[in-house]
Every structure is written in structure tokens, then in C-alpha cells.
Scaffold this motif. Structure first.
Motif, PDB file in Angstrom:
ATOM      1  N   GLY A 147       0.812  -1.301  -0.101  1.00  0.00           N
ATOM      2  CA  GLY A 147      -0.101  -0.037   0.054  1.00  0.00           C
ATOM      3  C   GLY A 147       0.731   1.316   0.012  1.00  0.00           C
ATOM      4  N   GLY A 148       2.087   1.194   0.047  1.00  0.00           N
ATOM      5  CA  GLY A 148       3.130   2.112   0.087  1.00  0.00           C
ATOM      6  C   GLY A 148       2.902   3.191   1.220  1.00  0.00           C
ATOM      7  N   SER A 149       3.185   4.601   1.005  1.00  0.00           N
ATOM      8  CA  SER A 149       2.928   5.363   2.076  1.00  0.00           C
ATOM      9  C   SER A 149       1.570   5.400   2.777  1.00  0.00           C
ATOM     10  CB  SER A 149       3.326   6.863   1.664  1.00  0.00           C
ATOM     11  OG  SER A 149       2.773   7.146   0.764  1.00  0.00           O
ATOM     12  N   THR A 150       0.515   5.304   1.972  1.00  0.00           N
ATOM     13  CA  THR A 150      -0.800   5.177   2.311  1.00  0.00           C
ATOM     14  C   THR A 150      -1.094   4.074   3.446  1.00  0.00           C
ATOM     15  OG1 THR A 150      -1.657   6.062   0.419  1.00  0.00           O
ATOM     16  CG2 THR A 150      -3.174   5.386   1.707  1.00  0.00           C
ATOM     17  N   GLY A 151      -0.560   2.841   2.872  1.00  0.00           N
ATOM     18  CA  GLY A 151      -0.662   1.790   3.997  1.00  0.00           C
ATOM     19  C   GLY A 151       0.123   1.858   5.055  1.00  0.00           C
ATOM     20  N   LEU A 152       1.227   2.380   5.071  1.00  0.00           N
ATOM     21  CA  LEU A 152       2.180   2.751   6.190  1.00  0.00           C
ATOM     22  C   LEU A 152       1.458   3.644   6.974  1.00  0.00           C
ATOM     23  CD1 LEU A 152       4.744   1.830   7.410  1.00  0.00           C
ATOM     24  CD2 LEU A 152       5.721   3.926   6.464  1.00  0.00           C
ATOM     25  N   LYS A 153       0.957   4.787   6.473  1.00  0.00           N
ATOM     26  CA  LYS A 153      -0.052   5.798   7.544  1.00  0.00           C
ATOM     27  C   LYS A 153      -0.968   5.193   8.306  1.00  0.00           C
ATOM     28  CE  LYS A 153       1.471   9.793   4.596  1.00  0.00           C
ATOM     29  NZ  LYS A 153       0.886  10.949   3.548  1.00  0.00           N
ATOM     30  N   PHE A 154      -1.785   4.478   7.252  1.00  0.00           N
ATOM     31  CA  PHE A 154      -2.952   3.622   8.094  1.00  0.00           C
ATOM     32  C   PHE A 154      -2.320   2.886   9.193  1.00  0.00           C
ATOM     33  CE2 PHE A 154      -5.443  -0.253   8.239  1.00  0.00           C
ATOM     34  CZ  PHE A 154      -6.722   0.503   8.808  1.00  0.00           C
ATOM     35  N   LEU A 155      -1.229   1.999   8.758  1.00  0.00           N
ATOM     36  CA  LEU A 155      -0.942   1.134  10.080  1.00  0.00           C
ATOM     37  C   LEU A 155      -0.209   1.875  11.112  1.00  0.00           C
ATOM     38  CD1 LEU A 155      -0.051  -1.830  10.780  1.00  0.00           C
ATOM     39  CD2 LEU A 155       2.040  -1.477   9.806  1.00  0.00           C
ATOM     40  N   THR A 156       0.341   2.899  10.968  1.00  0.00           N
ATOM     41  CA  THR A 156       1.006   3.932  11.812  1.00  0.00           C
ATOM     42  C   THR A 156      -0.194   4.428  12.851  1.00  0.00           C
ATOM     43  OG1 THR A 156       2.705   4.391  10.650  1.00  0.00           O
ATOM     44  CG2 THR A 156       2.359   5.822  12.308  1.00  0.00           C
ATOM     45  N   SER A 157      -1.160   5.003  12.188  1.00  0.00           N
ATOM     46  CA  SER A 157      -2.459   5.572  12.772  1.00  0.00           C
ATOM     47  C   SER A 157      -3.091   4.789  13.671  1.00  0.00           C
ATOM     48  CB  SER A 157      -3.370   6.409  11.831  1.00  0.00           C
ATOM     49  OG  SER A 157      -3.941   5.440  10.961  1.00  0.00           O
ATOM     50  N   SER A 158      -3.377   3.443  13.195  1.00  0.00           N
ATOM     51  CA  SER A 158      -4.283   2.348  13.634  1.00  0.00           C
ATOM     52  C   SER A 158      -3.319   1.786  15.241  1.00  0.00           C
ATOM     53  CB  SER A 158      -4.055   1.077  13.329  1.00  0.00           C
ATOM     54  OG  SER A 158      -5.069   1.314  12.019  1.00  0.00           O
ATOM     55  N   LEU A 159      -1.896   1.902  14.794  1.00  0.00           N
ATOM     56  CA  LEU A 159      -1.039   1.504  16.145  1.00  0.00           C
ATOM     57  C   LEU A 159      -0.926   2.712  17.013  1.00  0.00           C
ATOM     58  CD1 LEU A 159       1.876  -0.246  14.479  1.00  0.00           C
ATOM     59  CD2 LEU A 159       0.138  -1.317  15.860  1.00  0.00           C
ATOM     60  N   THR A 160      -1.044   3.785  16.798  1.00  0.00           N
ATOM     61  CA  THR A 160      -1.214   5.050  17.545  1.00  0.00           C
ATOM     62  C   THR A 160      -2.313   5.024  18.419  1.00  0.00           C
ATOM     63  OG1 THR A 160       0.348   6.193  15.992  1.00  0.00           O
ATOM     64  CG2 THR A 160      -0.769   7.456  17.814  1.00  0.00           C
ATOM     65  N   SER A 161      -3.512   4.763  17.702  1.00  0.00           N
ATOM     66  CA  SER A 161      -4.676   4.826  18.400  1.00  0.00           C
ATOM     67  C   SER A 161      -5.026   3.802  19.276  1.00  0.00           C
ATOM     68  CB  SER A 161      -5.755   4.941  17.340  1.00  0.00           C
ATOM     69  OG  SER A 161      -6.049   3.690  16.617  1.00  0.00           O
ATOM     70  N   SER A 162      -4.509   2.575  19.000  1.00  0.00           N
ATOM     71  CA  SER A 162      -4.448   1.464  19.899  1.00  0.00           C
ATOM     72  C   SER A 162      -3.614   1.590  21.359  1.00  0.00           C
ATOM     73  CB  SER A 162      -3.837   0.167  19.328  1.00  0.00           C
ATOM     74  OG  SER A 162      -4.737  -0.262  18.186  1.00  0.00           O
ATOM     75  N   VAL A 163      -2.395   2.401  20.977  1.00  0.00           N
ATOM     76  CA  VAL A 163      -1.405   2.541  22.346  1.00  0.00           C
ATOM     77  C   VAL A 163      -2.327   3.532  23.021  1.00  0.00           C
ATOM     78  CG1 VAL A 163       0.748   3.577  22.829  1.00  0.00           C
ATOM     79  CG2 VAL A 163       0.412   1.845  21.143  1.00  0.00           C
ATOM     80  N   LEU A 164      -2.760   4.564  22.296  1.00  0.00           N
ATOM     81  CA  LEU A 164      -3.364   5.620  23.095  1.00  0.00           C
ATOM     82  C   LEU A 164      -4.582   5.084  24.106  1.00  0.00           C
ATOM     83  CD1 LEU A 164      -3.242   8.687  20.928  1.00  0.00           C
ATOM     84  CD2 LEU A 164      -1.822   8.379  22.786  1.00  0.00           C
ATOM     85  N   LYS A 165      -5.361   4.259  23.455  1.00  0.00           N
ATOM     86  CA  LYS A 165      -6.598   3.538  24.099  1.00  0.00           C
ATOM     87  C   LYS A 165      -6.028   2.859  25.296  1.00  0.00           C
ATOM     88  CE  LYS A 165      -9.677   3.547  20.299  1.00  0.00           C
ATOM     89  NZ  LYS A 165     -10.390   2.763  19.238  1.00  0.00           N
ATOM     90  N   CYS A 166      -4.939   2.123  25.279  1.00  0.00           N
ATOM     91  CA  CYS A 166      -4.375   1.375  26.403  1.00  0.00           C
ATOM     92  C   CYS A 166      -4.017   2.354  27.466  1.00  0.00           C
ATOM     93  CB  CYS A 166      -3.226   0.663  25.881  1.00  0.00           C
ATOM     94  SG  CYS A 166      -3.369  -0.707  24.841  1.00  0.00           S
ATOM     95  N   PHE A 167      -3.522   3.608  27.237  1.00  0.00           N
ATOM     96  CA  PHE A 167      -3.311   4.274  28.297  1.00  0.00           C
ATOM     97  C   PHE A 167      -4.462   5.264  28.726  1.00  0.00           C
ATOM     98  CE2 PHE A 167       0.931   3.176  26.498  1.00  0.00           C
ATOM     99  CZ  PHE A 167       1.447   2.458  27.734  1.00  0.00           C
ATOM    100  N   GLY A 168      -5.580   5.192  28.166  1.00  0.00           N
ATOM    101  CA  GLY A 168      -6.751   5.950  28.492  1.00  0.00           C
ATOM    102  C   GLY A 168      -6.882   7.280  27.898  1.00  0.00           C
ATOM    103  N   ARG A 169      -6.288   7.525  26.856  1.00  0.00           N
ATOM    104  CA  ARG A 169      -6.268   8.577  26.197  1.00  0.00           C
ATOM    105  C   ARG A 169      -7.595   8.819  25.175  1.00  0.00           C
ATOM    106  NH1 ARG A 169      -0.711  11.978  25.637  1.00  0.00           N
ATOM    107  NH2 ARG A 169      -0.120  11.692  27.891  1.00  0.00           N
TER     108      ARG A 169
END
Length: 169
Positions: A147-169
């Protein structure tokens, strides 16, 4: 008899369709090429990791060790894609018109890093070429990410939101 003839005509027509199942599965790498891909990629990541954890802190004193270790790691990472796609296909892809400037820049940064650190012993130029090589390696990995940079941005945003949910943000 009519049923057999109809099935023959349909199967013959399907085999003539461009991009049929047979040509689609011929691009799937074999177990051996996947194994070599994994070994070379792991070796490359290991050398890059060692370059950043062991030799980056002493870059001022011995830029040669960082440059050599990092460049070998980049070479292994490039070699892993050659094993995955096949040498001829990967070479043709890297030397295509739209990718040739990038390929020359990446290889030039690898050669430049080795030259300025091993021959010229220049700290400033070693850092300059190493930074160019890091950026080229990042672009290389992003361009081959599904998916190129679009796929990488999607994966990064998904991981970031998952980590933020784990810490209650």
C-alpha cells in the motif's frame, strides 16, 4: 456431448484471459525464497540495530565502524528483496525510469558513506552521507510496504490509536 464441448470452450476461454489464476500464482515466492528473504532481512535489521546501538554513540571517534555496519545492513536489506522477487525482476524494477534516480541516490549514498569514512576519515561527511543513507533506506522500505505510504500511514495511525486507548487517552 454438448456439455463436454461447452466446458472445453469455457476452460479454453478462461486460460486465455490475461491475469488468470496461473499467472497470478506464478508471482508467489517459493518457501526457499521466503526463507532467504527472512534470513537476509533479519541480518540486515541486526546490522542496522548494531550500528545504531553500539556504534552511533562512538560515531565521533570511529565513524568507520558505524558506516561499515550500517552499509552492510542496508546491503542485506536490499538483497532480501532480490531474494523475494527474484534478481532479474528486482533489478529491472530498481532500474526502471521512474526509480532509477532513487536507486542511484541510494547506492551512491552507500558508496559515499564507505568512502568518506574509510578513505577520507571525515566525521562531518560521514554523518552527512549516513543521514542520506538513512533517509534512502526509509524511503526504500516505505516504497515496498504493501500500500506504499498510504498503507504505512494507516498502520501507524492504527497502532497509535491502539496505544493511546491502552493508556486511557
Amino acid at each position: 456431448m454438448l456439455l463436454v464441448w461447452s466446458l472445453f470452450r469455457v476452460s479454453r476461454g478462461v486460460s486465455n484471459i490475461p491475469g488468470n489464476l496461473q499467472s497470478a500464482t506464478s508471482n508467489i515466492p517459493s518457501r526457499k525464497s521466503l526463507m532467504y528473504f527472512g534470513l537476509l532481512l533479519a541480518s540486515g535489521v541486526f546490522f542496522v540495530f548494531v550500528a545504531f546501538t553500539v556504534f552511533l554513540p562512538v560515531l565521533v571517534i570511529v565513524p568507520q565502524k558505524f558506516a561499515l555496519c550500517f552499509t552492510v545492513g542496508c546491503g542485506f536489506i536490499i538483497g532480501s528483496f532480490f531474494m523475494l522477487k527474484g534478481p532479474k525482476i528486482q533489478f529491472l524494477h530498481m532500474t526502471s525510469t521512474e526509480r532509477l534516480p532513487f536507486t542511484l541516490g541510494f547506492i551512491g549514498s552507500m558508496v559515499g558513506t564507505i568512502y568518506v569514512s574509510m578513505v577520507l576519515h571525515s566525521y562531518i561527511l560521514s554523518v552527512f552521507f549516513a543521514v542520506i543513507q538513512v533517509l534512502a533506506l526509509a524511503y526504500y522500505c516505505i516504497s515496498y510496504f504493501p500500500g506504499g505510504s498510504t498503507g504505512l500511514k494507516f498502520l501507524t495511525s492504527s497502532l497509535t490509536s491502539s496505544v493511546l486507548k491502552c493508556f486511557g487517552r
